[in-house]
Motif scaffolding. Structure first.
Motif, short mmCIF file in Angstrom:
data_model
loop_
_atom_site.label_atom_id
_atom_site.label_comp_id
_atom_site.label_asym_id
_atom_site.label_seq_id
_atom_site.Cartn_x
_atom_site.Cartn_y
_atom_site.Cartn_z
N GLU A 47 1.05 -1.15 0.13
CA GLU A 47 0.16 0.05 -0.08
C GLU A 47 0.79 1.23 -0.07
OE1 GLU A 47 -3.61 0.78 1.56
OE2 GLU A 47 -4.02 -1.26 2.31
N PHE A 48 0.65 2.19 -0.69
CA PHE A 48 1.28 3.60 -0.79
C PHE A 48 0.65 4.82 -0.11
CE2 PHE A 48 2.38 0.73 -4.24
CZ PHE A 48 3.81 0.76 -4.13
N PHE A 49 1.07 5.41 0.61
CA PHE A 49 0.68 6.81 1.06
C PHE A 49 1.44 8.01 0.48
CE2 PHE A 49 0.47 10.17 4.24
CZ PHE A 49 -0.72 10.25 4.57
N THR A 79 -3.54 1.73 -3.77
CA THR A 79 -2.97 0.45 -4.08
C THR A 79 -4.05 -0.36 -5.00
OG1 THR A 79 -2.18 -1.70 -2.78
CG2 THR A 79 -4.21 -0.79 -2.00
N ASP A 80 -3.81 -1.73 -5.14
CA ASP A 80 -4.75 -2.68 -5.73
C ASP A 80 -5.20 -3.44 -4.58
OD1 ASP A 80 -6.26 -4.35 -6.95
OD2 ASP A 80 -4.84 -5.00 -8.50
N LEU A 84 -3.33 -7.29 -3.66
CA LEU A 84 -2.78 -7.13 -2.36
C LEU A 84 -3.38 -8.21 -1.38
CD1 LEU A 84 -0.68 -5.64 -0.63
CD2 LEU A 84 -2.47 -4.18 0.21
N LEU A 85 -4.54 -8.39 -1.38
CA LEU A 85 -5.26 -9.40 -0.51
C LEU A 85 -5.31 -10.87 -0.94
CD1 LEU A 85 -8.26 -7.26 0.87
CD2 LEU A 85 -5.94 -7.64 1.93
N SER A 86 -5.37 -10.92 -2.18
CA SER A 86 -5.57 -12.29 -2.81
C SER A 86 -4.38 -12.83 -3.38
CB SER A 86 -6.71 -12.16 -4.02
OG SER A 86 -6.04 -11.68 -5.12
N GLY A 87 -3.31 -12.05 -3.62
CA GLY A 87 -2.12 -12.47 -4.12
C GLY A 87 -2.22 -12.87 -5.78
N LEU A 91 -4.91 -6.48 -12.21
CA LEU A 91 -5.30 -6.17 -13.63
C LEU A 91 -5.09 -4.49 -13.80
CD1 LEU A 91 -9.09 -7.49 -12.96
CD2 LEU A 91 -6.90 -8.52 -14.12
N PHE A 92 -4.50 -3.94 -13.05
CA PHE A 92 -4.14 -2.41 -12.91
C PHE A 92 -2.73 -2.09 -13.05
CE2 PHE A 92 -8.06 -3.16 -10.83
CZ PHE A 92 -8.90 -2.76 -11.47
N ASN A 93 -2.42 -0.88 -13.31
CA ASN A 93 -1.25 -0.06 -13.14
C ASN A 93 -1.18 0.98 -12.25
OD1 ASN A 93 0.27 -1.22 -15.61
ND2 ASN A 93 -1.39 -0.56 -16.42
N ILE A 94 -0.40 1.16 -11.44
CA ILE A 94 -0.24 2.46 -10.66
C ILE A 94 1.15 3.28 -10.85
CG2 ILE A 94 -0.06 3.46 -8.12
CD1 ILE A 94 -1.59 0.77 -7.23
N ASP A 95 0.95 4.30 -11.53
CA ASP A 95 1.98 5.17 -11.99
C ASP A 95 2.24 6.53 -11.43
OD1 ASP A 95 0.21 6.60 -13.69
OD2 ASP A 95 1.58 5.94 -15.30
N VAL A 96 3.22 7.31 -11.47
CA VAL A 96 3.42 8.70 -10.81
C VAL A 96 3.21 9.56 -12.02
CG1 VAL A 96 5.08 10.22 -9.90
CG2 VAL A 96 5.11 7.64 -9.24
N LEU A 97 2.21 10.54 -11.75
CA LEU A 97 2.17 11.54 -12.66
C LEU A 97 2.96 12.70 -12.33
CD1 LEU A 97 -1.74 11.43 -13.11
CD2 LEU A 97 -0.02 10.71 -14.53
N GLU A 98 3.28 13.04 -11.13
CA GLU A 98 3.97 14.01 -10.44
C GLU A 98 4.98 13.17 -9.53
OE1 GLU A 98 1.88 16.92 -8.38
OE2 GLU A 98 0.75 17.58 -10.06
N GLY A 99 6.38 13.58 -9.86
CA GLY A 99 7.26 12.91 -8.73
C GLY A 99 7.27 13.55 -7.61
#
Length: 192
Positions: A47-49, A79-80, A84-87, A91-99
């Protein structure tokens, strides 16, 4: 770390000892624009904060069109959760729009944090409930005309509308950038 502690304190009380212990469960990461925190097909491990910057959670359809589920800025989690829970592969991407910078925590570390500091588990429940409500509102909004979806987005997230490129806002709303441009023009004419 103050942003995370303050986020928790908005929902639950913490004693000074707990405030000092919480950072030890997280790893801080500097992020750069276009960096992936999760790629489709990989298993989500964190998970990311968001401490600084902006991330997005999205999927690409068969035609290559990006469909944005969520943006996450300072003080928000991303997060996805399914992966994360199922392993299961994401189906998704998480990327950075602003560093900027994010804190990351594994599910096992988060579970340990819940056990060690029960107030954090209560905080997590509260923000999860609010996230669920937000998701319900988002699903309902997708049934409305594009102009209503846009007005709702601007009303709820005025700081995002000015911060994000037009094509990202359009991908979140489920419309083309050209349609978004026409909507903005129409609204601007109405307000004259």
């Amino acid at each position: 770390m103050n942003l995370l502690i303050n986020s928790i304190l908005q929902h639950v009380p913490l004693n000074d000892a707990d405030k000092k212990r919480i950072p030890g469960y997280f790893e801080a990461l500097r992020t750069r624009r276009r960096q992936f925190l999760l790629r489709e097909g990989d298993i989500c491990r964190h998970e990311f904060f968001v401490l600084k910057g902006c991330c997005r959670h999205y999927e690409k359809d068969a035609a290559g069109k990006e469909n944005v589920l969520q943006f996450s800025v300072e003080g928000w989690w991303i997060t996805d959760l399914d992966s994360l829970l199922s392993g299961a592969p994401s189906l998704f991407n998480i990327d950075v729009l602003e560093g900027g910078e994010v804190l990351r925590i594994t599910w096992q570390q988060l579970e340990q944090l819940f056990n060690d500091i029960p107030a954090v588990e209560r905080y997590y429940r509260i923000i999860s409930q609010r996230g669920y409500v937000s998701l319900q509102r988002r699903i309902l909004s997708l049934q409305k005309p594009a102009i209503e979806r846009y007005r709702s987005f601007v009303s709820r997230y005025p700081f995002l509308e000015t911060r994000l490129p037009q094509h990202q806002v359009a991908a979140y709303l489920g419309i083309t950038p050209e349609s978004l441009s026409r909507l903005r023009h129409k609204i601007a004419k109405e307000s004259l």
